[in-house]
Design an enzyme around this catalytic site. Structure first.
Site, PDB file in Angstrom:
ATOM      1  N   SER A   1     -27.191  49.834  17.974  1.00 45.93           N
ATOM      2  CA  SER A   1     -26.663  49.478  16.649  1.00 45.93           C
ATOM      3  C   SER A   1     -25.186  49.111  16.731  1.00 45.93           C
ATOM      4  CB  SER A   1     -26.788  50.666  15.690  1.00 45.93           C
ATOM      5  OG  SER A   1     -28.035  50.715  15.087  1.00 45.93           O
TER       6      SER A   1
ATOM      7  N   ASP B   1     -27.945  46.710   6.508  1.00 51.03           N
ATOM      8  CA  ASP B   1     -27.770  48.056   7.055  1.00 51.03           C
ATOM      9  C   ASP B   1     -27.839  49.073   5.920  1.00 51.03           C
ATOM     10  OD1 ASP B   1     -26.576  50.276   8.721  1.00 51.03           O
ATOM     11  OD2 ASP B   1     -26.349  48.651  10.143  1.00 51.03           O
TER      12      ASP B   1
ATOM     13  N   HIS C   1     -23.531  54.451   8.810  1.00 58.63           N
ATOM     14  CA  HIS C   1     -23.982  53.479   9.802  1.00 58.63           C
ATOM     15  C   HIS C   1     -23.594  52.052   9.401  1.00 58.63           C
ATOM     16  CE1 HIS C   1     -26.980  51.209  12.194  1.00 58.63           C
ATOM     17  NE2 HIS C   1     -27.031  52.279  12.972  1.00 58.63           N
TER      18      HIS C   1
END
Lengths: 664, 82
Positions: free
Chosen positions: A436, A32, A106
Site C-alpha cells: 500500500s 482508499d 491509511h
C-alpha cells in the site's frame, strides 16, 4: 517520505522534473479510506487555480466542510458506501465517518505519499525526522473513500473509478486488492481498463501475501503492479541479554526507556496456559508470570502492535518480538506502547535458546533512534507478493518495486499510530509498511512523468518506469530478497526498483493501446460477453482468421512458461522447445542506434535467446521498430525456473526488460 | 440462502438498448424491475463500465442474467487494503 525523495534521486534531478504548471495540472485520484484534510501535507500555498478540466466534487458531510477541507491542493473528496452498506448494514457513525474523512489513517498516508506538499520538521515521535513530501508535491489530489471498517466492496470501487475518470483524474492509485481472478470478473481490472483507455494511468499495490509464490493481486497487464522494498533507513533497537550478547532489532517506541541493567526476561510460551501462548494473543498471558518482566513473543496470527498491548496489559515491562520462518529477517518497525523491538528469525532463535536456558534469564532493550545509510538497500520485503501471474503466466508481475517499508507519511487525527483503540496518542505523521505504501510512490512518480510528458500514454509511462528500473546495487551485486537472503528474481521485483531520474528519459518505450489489449483478450480465448464486460465501449469480436498470441502483447517484460515434455514413461525427455515473442519499441529520444544484449541463468539447463534484428536504428523521434525474441530451452522438471534480461542500449540509455522462465 | 439478498454488479451491452428507452438508466431500471419490484439500485456505471449494481437475491440475479442485453452478473466482492 522524509527519506524517499532522496532515496529515489528526486533531490538530484530537480531539473528533470521541473515543478512547473505542468505538474500542477496533473490530478492524482486516490481510492482508499478517505482523507484527514487538516494535515499540512494538503497545504495549497503556491498553487494556482484548479485546472480548468476538473469536474470533481468536494462533498459536504457532518464532519466534512468543503469550504475548510478542500482547497487548491486537495481538489476533490467523495465517498462511496452504497455497496458496503447494502452488504453490512448502515455505517455506524459512532465508529466511522459517513463522509470522505479518514478515520483509519491509511488513506491519508497513501495520498500524502503520492502528492503531499512539503512539510518541514516532520517526524513520528522524533523518528524519521525531516521534510516530508509526496513524490509529486505539485500535483493535485482527489480522494475517493471506498474502504470502510468492514472492507472495500467492488461496487463502491467501480463507482469511485467511474467518478474519478469523469472528474478528470490523470492518475489513479489503488492500494487495495482481491484475489487472483480472471480480468472480466475483477472490478478493479475492469475499471482500470476503461480508465486506461481514456489515458488514465492506474497504479495498484501487488499485495502483502509474500513470500509465497503466485500470491499477487492486481494482475491485469494494463495496471502498474507495485511490490515493496526497503529504504536505506532503519530504526535500530538493541536487545541486550544477561549473558552479554547483543542483537539488533527495530522499534519506533518513544516512551520511558527500560533500565540500562537487564531485568527478568521470560518466554511467553512459558507464561501462559494456552498452547499458542508464544504468540501473545489477547488473554493468553498470565500476569503473575510476566509482571515487571520483558516477554519474548513470536510473530504470527495477531497484529504485532497488539502483541505489545497484550504484554502491557498483563503487566509486562517490555517485549522482544521474534520473527519466525514466515518472515525471516524482515524487520518492520512499530510504535509500540511499551518498550519493544522486533528481531529477525536468526536472532530470535538465539534469544529463545537463551531465555529457555534457565529460570533467571535477564535482558533489556536499548533504543537507537533513526539510522540513515543502511546497506544494502533496497531489499525486497518478505511480505511483498510474488509471481508468477496466476491468471496469465505469460505476463510477468509484479511490474516493479518501490519503497514500502517503514514509510513516514500523513495520518488521521482520530487514531493513534498503532491503530489500537487503547492508543490515545495523536500524530501528524505515521510510519507504516506495505505494498500500500509502495503503490502511491509509483503513482506520484507517474504524475511527475505525466507532467513532463503529457502526451505519453499510460503504457508509455509504465514502460518508462519499468525499463529504467535497476536490478543491481551500485557495487554490481543483485538486489536481495530479505525472505531468502539471496538475489531477487523477476518474480519478486519484476523489472526492478523504480529509478525516476532515468524514467524521465527512457530512450525507448513499449507502447500499447486499448486495441492491443483486445487482441490480448482474443489470445486468452475470451468470449464476446467476457470482452464486452471489460471493454463495453467496443463492439468487438475476435477475427477467426487472425493469429492471436499473448506473446505478441507489447509488454515491457517477458514471462516465458515452458511446458515440461514427458515421455511415455512420464519422465522428462531431452527435447527442446522454442517460444517466440514479438515486441515493438518506440523511440522517445533523439535519433540513435540501439543494440540488444541478453543474459539468462537457469539451473539444470541452458537457454538460447535470439533477438532479431539485434540492432535497431532510429532516425527520428517517434519512430517504431519491431523485433522478435526466440527462447529455446530444454525440457526441465516441472517447477524449474530461471531468469534473464534483454537490454537495448544506444550507449546512453539502458532499456532493460526482465525475463522469467518457468516449466510447468 | 437463495432468498437472502446480496449485492451484484450487472454489466450491460449498451448497444443492445431497446429503442423504446431514451436513456440507459431507464433501461437499467426496467431490467432490474423485470426481476424484482423491490430491489435496490445502488449505482449506475456509464464511463468505466456499462451497467449498474443492485441488491438482489441469488434467484433474482440468475433471472437477470438471462435478460436481453445483460452480459454479466458478478457478485460484489470484498477487497482489502494492502
Amino acid at each position: 517520505t522524509t527519506r524517499t525523495p532522496e532515496f529515489l534521486g528526486l533531490d538530484r534531478s530537480a531539473a528533470l522534473f521541473p515543478q512547473s504548471d505542468n505538474a500542477a495540472d496533473i490530478v492524482v485520484g486516490v481510492l482508499d479510506t478517505g482523507v484527514w484534510p487538516e494535515r499540512k501535507s494538503f497545504d495549497d500555498t503556491g498553487f494556482g487555480a484548479i485546472p480548468a478540466g476538473w469536474n470533481g466534487q468536494c462533498v459536504a458531510a457532518k464532519d466534512f466542510d468543503p469550504a475548510k477541507a478542500c482547497n487548491r491542493k486537495l481538489i476533490g473528496a467523495r465517498f462511496f458506501s452504497k455497496g458496503y452498506e447494502s452488504r453490512l448494514g448502515p455505517i455506524d457513525e459512532n465508529r466511522e465517518s459517513r463522509s470522505p474523512r479518514d478515520g483509519d489513517g491509511h488513506g491519508t498516508h497513501t495520498s500524502t505519499t503520492a502528492t503531499g506538499s512539503a512539510v518541514p520538521d516532520a517526524s513520528l515521535l522524533g523518528y524519521a525526522s525531516g521534510t516530508a513530501r509526496g513524490m509529486s508535491p505539485r500535483a493535485r489530489v482527489a480522494v475517493y473513500k471506498v474502504c470502510w471498517m468492514g472492507g472495500c466492496f467492488s461496487s463502491d470501487i467501480l463507482a469511485a473509478i467511474n467518478a474519478a475518470v469523469d472528474d478528470g483524474c490523470h492518475i489513479l492509485s489503488l492500494s487495495l486488492g482481491g484475489g487472483a481472478t480472471e480480468y472480466f470478473r475483477d472490478s478493479v481490472a475492469i475499471g482500470a481498463f476503461n480508465a486506461m483507455e481514456r489515458g488514465v494511468v492506474v497504479s495498484c499495490s501487488a499485495g502483502n501475501a509474500g513470500p509465497g509464490v503466485a500470491t499477487l493481486s492486481n494482475l491485469a497487464p494494463w495496471i502498474t503492479t507495485v511490490g515493496a522494498g526497503t529504504l536505506d533507513r532503519d530504526f535500530p533497537a538493541y536487545v541486550v541479554l544477561g549473558n552479554g550478547k547483543n542483537y539488533t532489532g527495530v522499534s519506533l517506541y518513544s516512551g520511558k526507556p527500560l533500565p540500562s541493567t537487564p531485568i527478568p526476561f521470560v518466554f511467553a510460551g512459558n507464561a501462559t496456559n494456552s498452547t499458542i501462548g508464544n504468540l501473545c494473543m489477547p488473554g493468553t498471558l498470565l500476569p503473575e508470570k510476566v509482571a515487571g518482566k520483558i516477554v519474548l513473543c513470536e510473530r504470527g496470527i495477531n497484529p504485532r502492535v497488539q502483541k505489545g498491548m497484550v504484554v502491557k496489559d498483563a503487566g509486562g515491562a517490555g517485549m522482544v518480538l521474534a520473527n519466525t520462518a514466515a518472515n525471516g529477517e524482515e524487520l518492520v518497525a512499530d510504535s509500540h506502547l511499551l518498550p519493544a523491538t522486533l528481531v529477525g528469525e536468526k536472532a530470535g532463535n538465539e534469544i529463545k535458546t537463551y531465555v529457555l536456558s534457565g529460570p533467571d534469564t535477564t535482558a533489556t532493550i536499548v533504543f537507537g533512534g533513526t539510522k540513515i545509510g543502511v546497506q544494502p538497500s533496497p531489499v525486497v520485503a518478505a511480505f511483498s507478493s510474488r509471481g508468477p501471474n496466476a491468471v496469465t503466466p505469460e505476463i510477468l508481475k509484479p511490474d516493479l518495486i518501490a519503497p514500502g517499508v517503514n514509510i513516514l507519511a500523513g495520518w488521521t487525527g482520530t487514531a493513534g499510530p498503532t491503530g489500537l483503540p487503547a492508543d490515545t496518542r495523536r500524530v501528524e505523521f505515521n510510519i507504516i509498511s506495505g505494498t500500500s505504501m509502495s503503490c502511491p510512490h509509483v503513482s506520484g512518480l507517474a504524475a511527475l512523468l505525466k507532467g513532463v510528458h503529457p502526451d505519453w500514454s499510460p503504457a508509455a509511462i509504465k514502460s518508462a518506469l519499468m525499463t529504467s528500473a535497476y536490478i543491481d546495487y551500485p557495487n554490481g551485486n543483485s538486489i536481495l530478497d530479505v525472505a531468502t537472503g539471496l538475489a531477487a528474481t523477476p518474480f519478486d521485483i519484476g523489472a526492478g526498483h523504480v529509478d525516476p531520474p532515468k524514467a524521465v528519459d527512457p530512450g525507448l518505450v513499449y507502447d500499447l493501446t486499448a486495441d492491443d489489449y483486445l487482441d490480448f483478450f482474443c489470445a486468452l480465448n475470451y468470449t464476446p460477453p467476457q470482452i464486452a464486460t471489460i471493454a463495453p465501449g467496443r463492439n468487438f469480436t475476435c477475427d477467426s482468421k487472425k493469429s492471436y498470441a499473448v506473446s505478441k502483447l507489447n509488454y515491457p517484460s517477458f514471462s516465458v512458461p515452458f511446458a515440461t515434455a514427458t515421455g511415455s514413461a512420464g519422465d522428462s525427455t531431452a527435447t527442446t522447445t522454442t517460444l517466440t515473442y514479438e515486441r515493438t519499441v518506440t523511440n522517445v529520444g533523439s535519433p540513435a542506434t540501439y543494440k540488444a544484449t541478453t543474459t539468462a541463468k537457469v539451473d539444470g539447463g541452458e537457454i538460447k535467446i535470439t533477438v532479431d534484428p539485434a540492432v535497431l536504428e532510429f532516425t527520428e523521434t517517434g519512430a517504431k521498430k519491431s523485433y522478435t525474441v526466440k527462447f529455446t530451452a530444454p525440457s526441465l522438471p516441472s517447477g524449474s525456473s530461471g531468469s534473464g534480461r534483454l537490454v537495448w542500449s544506444d550507449g546512453k540509455h539502458i532499456v532493460g526488460s526482465p525475463i522469467a522462465f518457468t516449466w510447468t | 440462502a437463495a432468498a437472502v439478498p446480496t449485492s451484484y454488479i450487472i454489466h450491460m451491452a449498451k448497444s443492445q438498448m431497446p429503442a423504446r428507452f431514451a436513456e440507459h438508466s431507464h433501461w437499467y431500471d426496467a431490467s432490474l424491475r423485470s426481476v424484482s419490484d423491490s430491489a435496490e439500485l445502488l449505482y449506475t456505471y456509464d464511463t468505466v463500465a456499462h451497467g449498474f449494481s443492485a441488491k438482489l437475491t441469488p434467484a433474482e440475479a440468475r433471472a437477470l442474467s438471462r435478460q436481453h442485453g445483460v452480459v454479466a452478473v458478478l457478485p460484489d466482492i470484498r477487497y482489502e487494503l494492502h
